[in-house]
Design a protein around this motif. Sequence first.
Motif, short mmCIF file in Angstrom:
data_model
loop_
_atom_site.label_atom_id
_atom_site.label_comp_id
_atom_site.label_asym_id
_atom_site.label_seq_id
_atom_site.Cartn_x
_atom_site.Cartn_y
_atom_site.Cartn_z
N THR A 213 0.83 -1.21 0.00
CA THR A 213 0.00 0.00 0.00
C THR A 213 0.86 1.26 0.00
N LEU A 214 1.91 1.27 0.81
CA LEU A 214 2.77 2.44 0.89
C LEU A 214 3.60 2.63 -0.38
N VAL A 215 4.04 1.54 -1.00
CA VAL A 215 4.77 1.66 -2.27
C VAL A 215 3.84 2.23 -3.33
N LEU A 216 2.62 1.73 -3.39
CA LEU A 216 1.64 2.24 -4.35
C LEU A 216 1.35 3.72 -4.08
N PHE A 217 1.22 4.08 -2.82
CA PHE A 217 1.01 5.48 -2.42
C PHE A 217 2.18 6.34 -2.91
N PHE A 218 3.40 5.90 -2.64
CA PHE A 218 4.60 6.62 -3.05
C PHE A 218 4.63 6.83 -4.57
N LEU A 219 4.42 5.77 -5.31
CA LEU A 219 4.47 5.86 -6.77
C LEU A 219 3.40 6.79 -7.32
N SER A 220 2.23 6.76 -6.72
CA SER A 220 1.12 7.58 -7.20
C SER A 220 1.31 9.05 -6.88
N LEU A 221 2.09 9.36 -5.86
CA LEU A 221 2.28 10.75 -5.45
C LEU A 221 3.69 11.26 -5.74
N THR A 222 4.34 10.60 -6.67
CA THR A 222 5.66 11.03 -7.11
C THR A 222 5.59 11.25 -8.60
N ASN A 223 5.80 12.47 -9.02
CA ASN A 223 5.84 12.78 -10.44
C ASN A 223 7.30 12.98 -10.80
N SER A 224 7.95 11.90 -11.20
CA SER A 224 9.40 11.94 -11.43
C SER A 224 9.79 12.87 -12.58
N TYR A 225 8.83 13.28 -13.39
CA TYR A 225 9.17 14.14 -14.52
C TYR A 225 9.37 15.59 -14.11
N SER A 226 8.67 16.03 -13.07
CA SER A 226 8.77 17.45 -12.73
C SER A 226 9.09 17.72 -11.26
N SER A 227 8.98 16.73 -10.41
CA SER A 227 9.24 17.00 -9.00
C SER A 227 9.62 15.74 -8.26
N LYS A 228 10.23 15.94 -7.10
CA LYS A 228 10.58 14.85 -6.20
C LYS A 228 10.12 15.24 -4.81
N TRP A 229 9.87 14.24 -3.99
CA TRP A 229 9.56 14.53 -2.59
C TRP A 229 10.76 15.24 -1.98
N ILE A 230 10.50 16.13 -1.06
CA ILE A 230 11.58 16.82 -0.36
C ILE A 230 12.35 15.83 0.50
N ASP A 231 11.63 14.96 1.20
CA ASP A 231 12.27 13.94 2.02
C ASP A 231 11.60 12.60 1.76
N GLU A 232 12.33 11.69 1.15
CA GLU A 232 11.81 10.34 0.92
C GLU A 232 12.70 9.30 1.61
N SER A 233 13.24 9.73 2.75
CA SER A 233 14.18 8.88 3.49
C SER A 233 13.60 7.50 3.78
N LEU A 234 14.34 6.50 3.35
CA LEU A 234 14.08 5.07 3.55
C LEU A 234 12.90 4.52 2.77
N TRP A 235 12.15 5.35 2.05
CA TRP A 235 11.05 4.84 1.24
C TRP A 235 11.62 3.89 0.18
N LEU A 236 10.93 2.81 -0.05
CA LEU A 236 11.31 1.76 -0.99
C LEU A 236 12.65 1.13 -0.62
N SER A 237 12.92 1.10 0.67
CA SER A 237 14.14 0.45 1.15
C SER A 237 13.76 -0.85 1.86
N SER A 238 14.75 -1.59 2.25
CA SER A 238 14.50 -2.85 2.96
C SER A 238 14.15 -2.63 4.43
N TYR A 239 14.32 -1.40 4.91
CA TYR A 239 13.97 -1.09 6.30
C TYR A 239 12.46 -1.25 6.50
N SER A 240 12.07 -1.44 7.74
CA SER A 240 10.66 -1.52 8.07
C SER A 240 9.94 -0.28 7.56
N GLU A 241 8.74 -0.48 7.04
CA GLU A 241 7.95 0.66 6.58
C GLU A 241 7.67 1.64 7.73
#
Length: 97
Positions: free
Chosen positions: A37-65
């Motif tokens: 759910t969180l990966v889907l959330f991240f992908l849906s709210l990230t527009n890699s063409y024009s912007s990036k999240w200010i802080d996406e620390s540890l998102w899509l990492s092996s660490y606990s969500e």
Amino acid sequence: INSCENTNFAILWLTNDMIENERILEEDPTMITQRFTLVLFFLSLTNSYSSKWIDESLWLSSYSECDWFGIKCIKNQVIEIELRNNNLVGNIPAEIS
């Protein structure tokens, strides 16, 4: 990227995460659902063409969500997502809204 592509990528990412980190579905099905759910959330709210999240620390990492930036958990269950002023772009996916 459309919603179907996001869903497919989230499933692929989760599968790879489970294999690489030897996660077992029966071990904690809530964790698997939360991560997807969180990966889907991240992908849906990230527009890699024009912007990036200010802080996406540890998102899509092996660490606990629960360690991902902006995620608050109690007993390993997500209870809150706090990403105010983090440059999110897009729509919350229908799968989780």
